[in-house]
Motif scaffolding. Sequence first.
Motif, PDB file in Angstrom:
ATOM      1  N   ILE A 141       0.879  -1.168   0.000  1.00  0.00           N
ATOM      2  CA  ILE A 141       0.000   0.000   0.000  1.00  0.00           C
ATOM      3  C   ILE A 141       0.915   1.216   0.000  1.00  0.00           C
ATOM      4  O   ILE A 141       1.747   1.385   0.891  1.00  0.00           O
ATOM      5  N   SER A 142       0.792   2.018  -1.032  1.00  0.00           N
ATOM      6  CA  SER A 142       1.747   3.097  -1.257  1.00  0.00           C
ATOM      7  C   SER A 142       1.551   4.255  -0.292  1.00  0.00           C
ATOM      8  O   SER A 142       0.443   4.542   0.142  1.00  0.00           O
ATOM      9  N   LYS A 143       2.656   4.930   0.005  1.00  0.00           N
ATOM     10  CA  LYS A 143       2.550   6.176   0.784  1.00  0.00           C
ATOM     11  C   LYS A 143       2.081   7.312  -0.138  1.00  0.00           C
ATOM     12  O   LYS A 143       1.652   8.357   0.323  1.00  0.00           O
ATOM     13  N   TRP A 144       2.175   7.090  -1.449  1.00  0.00           N
ATOM     14  CA  TRP A 144       1.732   8.109  -2.404  1.00  0.00           C
ATOM     15  C   TRP A 144       0.236   7.967  -2.642  1.00  0.00           C
ATOM     16  O   TRP A 144      -0.237   6.888  -2.972  1.00  0.00           O
ATOM     17  N   ILE A 145      -0.492   9.051  -2.486  1.00  0.00           N
ATOM     18  CA  ILE A 145      -1.948   9.028  -2.614  1.00  0.00           C
ATOM     19  C   ILE A 145      -2.311   9.278  -4.077  1.00  0.00           C
ATOM     20  O   ILE A 145      -1.717  10.137  -4.723  1.00  0.00           O
ATOM     21  N   ARG A 146      -3.306   8.505  -4.579  1.00  0.00           N
ATOM     22  CA  ARG A 146      -3.761   8.697  -5.964  1.00  0.00           C
ATOM     23  C   ARG A 146      -4.245  10.132  -6.107  1.00  0.00           C
ATOM     24  O   ARG A 146      -4.917  10.662  -5.197  1.00  0.00           O
ATOM     25  N   ILE A 147      -3.961  10.723  -7.254  1.00  0.00           N
ATOM     26  CA  ILE A 147      -4.356  12.120  -7.496  1.00  0.00           C
ATOM     27  C   ILE A 147      -5.881  12.223  -7.427  1.00  0.00           C
ATOM     28  O   ILE A 147      -6.587  11.349  -7.922  1.00  0.00           O
ATOM     29  N   ASP A 148      -6.338  13.299  -6.809  1.00  0.00           N
ATOM     30  CA  ASP A 148      -7.782  13.525  -6.669  1.00  0.00           C
ATOM     31  C   ASP A 148      -8.342  14.048  -7.997  1.00  0.00           C
ATOM     32  O   ASP A 148      -7.688  14.846  -8.679  1.00  0.00           O
ATOM     33  N   SER A 149      -9.550  13.599  -8.336  1.00  0.00           N
ATOM     34  CA  SER A 149     -10.165  14.028  -9.600  1.00  0.00           C
ATOM     35  C   SER A 149     -10.462  15.519  -9.638  1.00  0.00           C
ATOM     36  O   SER A 149     -10.723  16.056 -10.713  1.00  0.00           O
ATOM     37  N   ARG A 150     -10.423  16.170  -8.467  1.00  0.00           N
ATOM     38  CA  ARG A 150     -10.584  17.631  -8.490  1.00  0.00           C
ATOM     39  C   ARG A 150      -9.289  18.311  -8.907  1.00  0.00           C
ATOM     40  O   ARG A 150      -9.277  19.507  -9.176  1.00  0.00           O
ATOM     41  N   SER A 151      -8.188  17.570  -8.926  1.00  0.00           N
ATOM     42  CA  SER A 151      -6.914  18.157  -9.352  1.00  0.00           C
ATOM     43  C   SER A 151      -6.698  17.990 -10.851  1.00  0.00           C
ATOM     44  O   SER A 151      -6.164  18.875 -11.509  1.00  0.00           O
ATOM     45  N   GLN A 152      -7.068  16.843 -11.360  1.00  0.00           N
ATOM     46  CA  GLN A 152      -6.991  16.603 -12.810  1.00  0.00           C
ATOM     47  C   GLN A 152      -7.892  15.426 -13.152  1.00  0.00           C
ATOM     48  O   GLN A 152      -8.179  14.607 -12.274  1.00  0.00           O
ATOM     49  N   PRO A 153      -8.359  15.347 -14.408  1.00  0.00           N
ATOM     50  CA  PRO A 153      -9.331  14.290 -14.720  1.00  0.00           C
ATOM     51  C   PRO A 153      -8.703  12.897 -14.717  1.00  0.00           C
ATOM     52  O   PRO A 153      -7.982  12.524 -15.636  1.00  0.00           O
ATOM     53  N   MET A 154      -8.996  12.133 -13.672  1.00  0.00           N
ATOM     54  CA  MET A 154      -8.383  10.812 -13.536  1.00  0.00           C
ATOM     55  C   MET A 154      -9.017   9.767 -14.454  1.00  0.00           C
ATOM     56  O   MET A 154      -8.524   8.657 -14.581  1.00  0.00           O
ATOM     57  N   GLN A 155     -10.129  10.132 -15.080  1.00  0.00           N
ATOM     58  CA  GLN A 155     -10.739   9.231 -16.060  1.00  0.00           C
ATOM     59  C   GLN A 155     -10.000   9.314 -17.401  1.00  0.00           C
ATOM     60  O   GLN A 155     -10.224   8.491 -18.277  1.00  0.00           O
ATOM     61  N   ALA A 168       4.725   5.414  -6.980  1.00  0.00           N
ATOM     62  CA  ALA A 168       4.192   4.289  -6.201  1.00  0.00           C
ATOM     63  C   ALA A 168       4.830   2.976  -6.646  1.00  0.00           C
ATOM     64  O   ALA A 168       5.222   2.144  -5.818  1.00  0.00           O
ATOM     65  N   ARG A 169       4.949   2.776  -7.977  1.00  0.00           N
ATOM     66  CA  ARG A 169       5.546   1.540  -8.502  1.00  0.00           C
ATOM     67  C   ARG A 169       6.991   1.389  -8.009  1.00  0.00           C
ATOM     68  O   ARG A 169       7.391   0.332  -7.516  1.00  0.00           O
ATOM     69  N   VAL A 170       7.783   2.474  -8.109  1.00  0.00           N
ATOM     70  CA  VAL A 170       9.201   2.399  -7.729  1.00  0.00           C
ATOM     71  C   VAL A 170       9.325   2.158  -6.212  1.00  0.00           C
ATOM     72  O   VAL A 170      10.143   1.353  -5.759  1.00  0.00           O
ATOM     73  N   GLU A 171       8.476   2.814  -5.439  1.00  0.00           N
ATOM     74  CA  GLU A 171       8.489   2.616  -3.979  1.00  0.00           C
ATOM     75  C   GLU A 171       8.235   1.129  -3.658  1.00  0.00           C
ATOM     76  O   GLU A 171       8.926   0.536  -2.829  1.00  0.00           O
ATOM     77  N   ALA A 172       7.246   0.538  -4.339  1.00  0.00           N
ATOM     78  CA  ALA A 172       6.919  -0.873  -4.094  1.00  0.00           C
ATOM     79  C   ALA A 172       8.102  -1.775  -4.476  1.00  0.00           C
ATOM     80  O   ALA A 172       8.514  -2.636  -3.697  1.00  0.00           O
ATOM     81  N   LEU A 173       8.672  -1.542  -5.668  1.00  0.00           N
ATOM     82  CA  LEU A 173       9.773  -2.396  -6.131  1.00  0.00           C
ATOM     83  C   LEU A 173      10.992  -2.281  -5.207  1.00  0.00           C
ATOM     84  O   LEU A 173      11.611  -3.283  -4.852  1.00  0.00           O
ATOM     85  N   LYS A 174      11.306  -1.033  -4.788  1.00  0.00           N
ATOM     86  CA  LYS A 174      12.472  -0.817  -3.908  1.00  0.00           C
ATOM     87  C   LYS A 174      12.309  -1.542  -2.582  1.00  0.00           C
ATOM     88  O   LYS A 174      13.286  -1.882  -1.930  1.00  0.00           O
ATOM     89  N   ASN A 175      11.075  -1.728  -2.166  1.00  0.00           N
ATOM     90  CA  ASN A 175      10.815  -2.391  -0.891  1.00  0.00           C
ATOM     91  C   ASN A 175      10.573  -3.888  -1.044  1.00  0.00           C
ATOM     92  O   ASN A 175      10.101  -4.535  -0.123  1.00  0.00           O
ATOM     93  N   GLY A 176      10.864  -4.399  -2.243  1.00  0.00           N
ATOM     94  CA  GLY A 176      10.788  -5.851  -2.457  1.00  0.00           C
ATOM     95  C   GLY A 176       9.414  -6.361  -2.845  1.00  0.00           C
ATOM     96  O   GLY A 176       9.165  -7.572  -2.786  1.00  0.00           O
TER      97      GLY A 176
END
Length: 304
Positions: A141-155, A168-176
């Motif tokens: 579970i990443s420490k990075w929060i998914r961008i909110d749709s009020r910030s940019q259109p996530m769709q 988030a991907r790099v954080e996960a890989l670095k931690n095994g």
Amino acid sequence: MKEIGKIWMNGNLVPFKDAKVHVLTHALHYSTSIFEGIRCYNTPNGPAIFRLPEHVDRFFNSAKMYGMKIRYTKKQISDAIIKTVKTSKLKECYIRPLAYYGYGTMGLTPTLNKVDVSISCWEWKMGESKAGKVSGAKCKISKWIRIDSRSQPMQAKSAANYSNAALARVEALKNGYDEAIMLNYKGNIAEGSAENIFIVKNGMIKTPPLTADILDGITRNSVIRLIKSKKRKLVEKNITVNELLKADEVFMTGTAAEVKSVTKINKITIGNGKPGKITKELQKSFMDVVMGKNSKFLSWLRYI
Ligand SMILES: Cc1ncc(COP(=O)(O)O)c(C=O)c1O
């Protein structure tokens, strides 16, 4: 990367190694591009592109959300995708249509530049995205929060969403771990760095709604349709971290990932630590569909 075939750039097929852009291309600096990720499968009846019209629709919708004007019609883009794959002679490939603000004027305002379009494809054999298929993926579970749709259109499938996903991907890989799971600003489960997520509890399948700041995944949609056709119970509802960790099964869906099982999250074992029954059933059904073995869903394949 094997340089095979040609790349379609603004209407011309150019040799793979010559498909270049200027270093002052607007999108390189400001992430002003949108794209698609599509698969072509080598089915027993020949190569077939999976859900081509849906991908082309999402491509145009992503552009629309950013006010980008694509100077080609949906038909022209679909035809160009087919032509590019055919020219490459690849039977199994990943296809990447891209629309981006090009070279011309520097500075933040993208609309002073023209929108360029390219279509690339490269070899992608089945089984290449193995993590999670057999043994189950370990996710963080990443420490990075998914961008909110009020910030940019996530769709929108826009490059601008992917610096967040790549962190988030790099954080996960670095931690095994194999992959990241991202929460949204409400603290609910959003999605993986490049996959949608589903849980199973007591036979009930649950996936976050599109309002959870997630991409409207085409594999997610396909799996939902498969679940409904099997008359299994499914709800699109917010999922808390607690529910995720206590689930009997967790799986992810995506064009690259297909249907992949998640058997560990942080240090916690999901279910009995093995890919679950429903996950395996859906993995098999999904592969049958992409291989043209399910007559109900043949319209999802565009044979080339
Ligand atoms: C952030 C994100 N979520 C979900 C998905 C799954 O979408 P699809 O099934 O259309 O590939 C992807 C992959 O494109 C993605 O990048």
